[in-house]
Design an enzyme around this catalytic site. Structure first.
Site, PDB file in Angstrom:
ATOM      1  N   GLU A   1      69.885   3.710  41.393  1.00 44.96           N
ATOM      2  CA  GLU A   1      70.638   5.695  42.335  1.00 44.96           C
ATOM      3  C   GLU A   1      69.847   6.900  41.761  1.00 44.96           C
ATOM      4  O   GLU A   1      69.219   7.805  43.285  1.00 44.96           O
ATOM      5  CB  GLU A   1      71.701   5.697  42.205  1.00 44.96           C
ATOM      6  CG  GLU A   1      72.739   4.951  42.485  1.00 44.96           C
ATOM      7  CD  GLU A   1      72.831   4.259  44.016  1.00 44.96           C
ATOM      8  OE1 GLU A   1      71.932   3.528  44.842  1.00 44.96           O
ATOM      9  OE2 GLU A   1      74.115   5.151  45.109  1.00 44.96           O
TER      10      GLU A   1
ATOM     11  N   THR B   1      68.925  12.311  53.139  1.00 42.70           N
ATOM     12  CA  THR B   1      70.402  12.005  51.759  1.00 42.70           C
ATOM     13  C   THR B   1      69.498  14.224  51.029  1.00 42.70           C
ATOM     14  O   THR B   1      70.686  14.467  51.647  1.00 42.70           O
ATOM     15  CB  THR B   1      69.681  11.248  50.655  1.00 42.70           C
ATOM     16  OG1 THR B   1      70.127  10.002  51.155  1.00 42.70           O
ATOM     17  CG2 THR B   1      71.089  11.783  49.604  1.00 42.70           C
TER      18      THR B   1
END
Ligand code: ADP
Length: 307
Positions: free
Chosen positions: A128, A181
């Protein structure tokens, strides 16, 4: 046994009031992966189908997560990874988390489970970190543990598996637009008023209590986000119309999935979840945008072996 084929599930993070701490695992939406142990001590991504993602180990979240695991393993072994992508990257339903979690779960399984679920979460978080620059656990934890999970603390890592009420069904719409993001993080404010914080932790406590006692009305009342959603929803076309349509058609609650652009709605039955899907379909058909809609039960197992 040195080879396993797995289902690596999609996940919905945040769940309105649980920004960066809550997530849940989907049952029918996810990738497939084939993981093999080899004698040559290296990690290789040998195949990726369904998406244009890097084959280089250090650029692919699955490779990075497995390397983190192998660093903590005492013997020299090699791993080969095949990824069959069904979840589009950047969708907000944990595409990168599915690969990281799936890969470390499968390697651990082939090694006869030397690592705990909590340790697997920390290895998958390295993936991640590569994907978003932030080692968050709200997608990898539900992918690995299944059901609903709460990250009570990041330092030290303390992930708690919550109860999954049987009748809950998720409807997810993925508008095929790109929301970076970085953009969805940059609209957020760094400070929160005490008034809003009180509302948010009241809802978070309510949602956790509702899941544990299977109180569907409490779950519905608690699916409210007064901090992130008002800022982020402007990046998602027709967010308000989708939310209104979902609630009008019986959903318990509706919000942004992860950092978007996907939107989730939770319902108390498959029938309601399908009605919600139809209503959302009606709203989005008018936008001219491409989109996918998924209806899925909650997967209380997480990553699983498939034939
Ligand atoms: P999502 O919320 O859908 O996971 P992210 O923005 O968190 O989306 O992650 C996607 C990013 O991770 C993309 O930049 C993609 O190129 C990168 N990436 C690297 N390896 C993978 C992988 N195996 N699966 C998905 N994304 C990957």
């Amino acid at each position: 046994m040195n080879r396993v084929k797995i289902f690596a599930p999609a996940t919905v993070a945040n769940l309105s009031c649980g920004f960066d701490v809550l997530g849940c695992c989907l049952d029918t939406v996810g990738d497939e992966m084939v993981i093999s142990l080899t004698e040559e001590p290296s990690v290789k991504i040998t195949k990726i189908e369904g998406a244009n993602l890097p084959l280089e180990t250090h650029k692919n979240v699955a490779g990075v997560a497995v390397e983190a695991l192998l660093k903590s393993y005492s013997k020299d072994i090699g791993v080969e990874i095949e990824i069959y992508k069904k979840i589009k990257a950047g969708s907000g339903i944990g595409s990168s988390a599915a690969s990281s979690a799936g890969a470390v779960w499968a390697v651990n399984h082939l090694l006869n489970n030397p690592f705990t679920a909590q340790e697997l979460v920390s290895f998958a978080m390295e993936g991640e970190k590569l994907a978003s620059g932030n080692a968050h656990a709200d997608n990898v934890a539900p992918a690995l543990l299944g059901g609903f999970t709460l990250v009570r603390s990041y330092t030290p890592l303390d992930v708690i598996k919550l109860n999954t009420p049987n009748d809950l069904v998720m409807t997810v719409i993925h508008p095929q637009i790109e929301v970076k993001t970085s953009d969805s993080r940059s609209v957020l404010k760094q400070n929160v008023s005490l008034k809003k914080a009180i509302q948010q932790w009241g809802n978070l406590g309510g949602l956790v209590a509702g899941l544990c006692t299977e109180d569907y009305e409490l779950i519905g009342r608690s699916l409210e986000d007064v901090i992130i959603e008002p800022l982020r929803s402007i990046l998602i076309p027709e967010f308000t119309a989708v939310k209104e349509a979902a609630i009008a058609n019986g959903a318990l609650g509706c919000g942004i999935s992860g950092s978007g652009p996907s939107i989730f709605a939770l319902s108390k039955s498959i029938k309601t979840a399908n009605q919600v899907a139809q209503a959302i379909h009606g709203v989005y058909s008018k936008t001219g945008l491409d989109f996918d809609i998924h209806v899925s039960k909650i997967n209380s197992q997480g990553v699983k072996i498939i034939p």
